[in-house]
Design an enzyme around this catalytic site. Structure first.
Site, short mmCIF file in Angstrom:
data_model
loop_
_atom_site.label_atom_id
_atom_site.label_comp_id
_atom_site.label_asym_id
_atom_site.label_seq_id
_atom_site.Cartn_x
_atom_site.Cartn_y
_atom_site.Cartn_z
N GLY A 35 0.73 -1.26 0.00
CA GLY A 35 0.00 0.00 0.00
C GLY A 35 0.76 1.31 0.00
N SER A 54 -1.97 -2.97 2.24
CA SER A 54 -0.97 -2.61 3.24
C SER A 54 -0.45 -3.90 3.88
CB SER A 54 -1.61 -1.71 4.29
OG SER A 54 -0.75 -1.52 5.38
N HIS A 87 2.07 -7.74 12.71
CA HIS A 87 2.06 -8.76 11.65
C HIS A 87 3.43 -9.43 11.49
CE1 HIS A 87 3.52 -5.16 9.67
NE2 HIS A 87 3.86 -5.86 8.62
N ARG A 96 10.55 -16.33 4.70
CA ARG A 96 10.67 -17.77 4.49
C ARG A 96 10.38 -18.14 3.04
NH1 ARG A 96 7.30 -22.14 4.30
NH2 ARG A 96 8.17 -24.11 5.01
#
Length: 141
Positions: A35, A54, A87, A96
Site C-alpha cells: 500500500g 498494506s 504482523h 521464508r
C-alpha cells in the site's frame, strides 16, 4: 522482471531514495508494492507501481503468495529490525518464502545496491518467469 517492494514505516524513506536513485533501471521492470510503500515510490519516481494491500492488512501475504506462484523475481524488503509489528508472523512467512523459492532478497540499501548493480541482474531479467528451480507445491519435506 518483476520486483516486489515493501518497507516498514521507519524504512520507507530509505526505499524511496533507493528507488529514485535507480529509477532508470527500475523503469524497465514491473513493480508490485504494498500500500503506502507503493504510493510513495510511485509519487517520488513517476514509475507505475502496482499497489497491493498494506502489509498489516495482508499485503505481505499477497506478495508471499506471488512468490510461491513464481510471479516475483526479486524482493526488496526494507524491514525495521528495531521495532515489533503486529504482523511479525507475516513478515517471517514472507522472508521464508523468499528463501524457500530462491528469490533474491534485499533487506537494506546496501544489499539492494549490490543486487541491482550485479552483472547477474540482467541475467535474472532474461530468466524471469522460469520457476524450474522452485520447489513443487506438491512436495512435502
Amino acid at each position: 522482471m518483476v520486483l516486489a517492494m515493501i518497507a516498514h514505516d521507519a524504512k520507507k524513506q530509505d526505499l524511496v531514495e533507493w528507488a529514485e536513485f535507480n529509477r532508470q533501471t527500475l523503469a524497465q521492470h514491473t513493480i508490485y508494492a504494498t500500500g503506502t510503500t507503493g504510493e510513495l515510490v510511485g509519487a517520488a519516481t513517476g514509475l507505475e507501481v502496482i499497489r497491493l494491500k498494506s502489509g498489516p492488512l495482508g499485503g505481505d501475504q499477497q506478495i508471499g503468495a506471488m512468490i510461491a506462484e513464481g510471479r516475483i523475481d526479486v524482493l526488496v524488503f526494507f524491514w525495521d529490525p528495531m521495532d515489533t509489528h503486529p504482523h511479525d508472523p507475516d513478515v517471517k512467512a514472507l522472508l521464508r518464502m523468499s528463501v524457500l523459492y530462491d528469490v533474491p532478497t534485499a533487506c537494506n540499501k546496501r544489499t539492494a545496491d549490490f543486487l541491482i548493480s550485479s552483472q547477474l541482474w540482467s541475467q535474472l531479467a532474461v530468466n524471469s518467469g522460469k520457476t524450474s528451480s522452485n520447489p513443487s507445491p506438491n512436495t512435502s519435506e
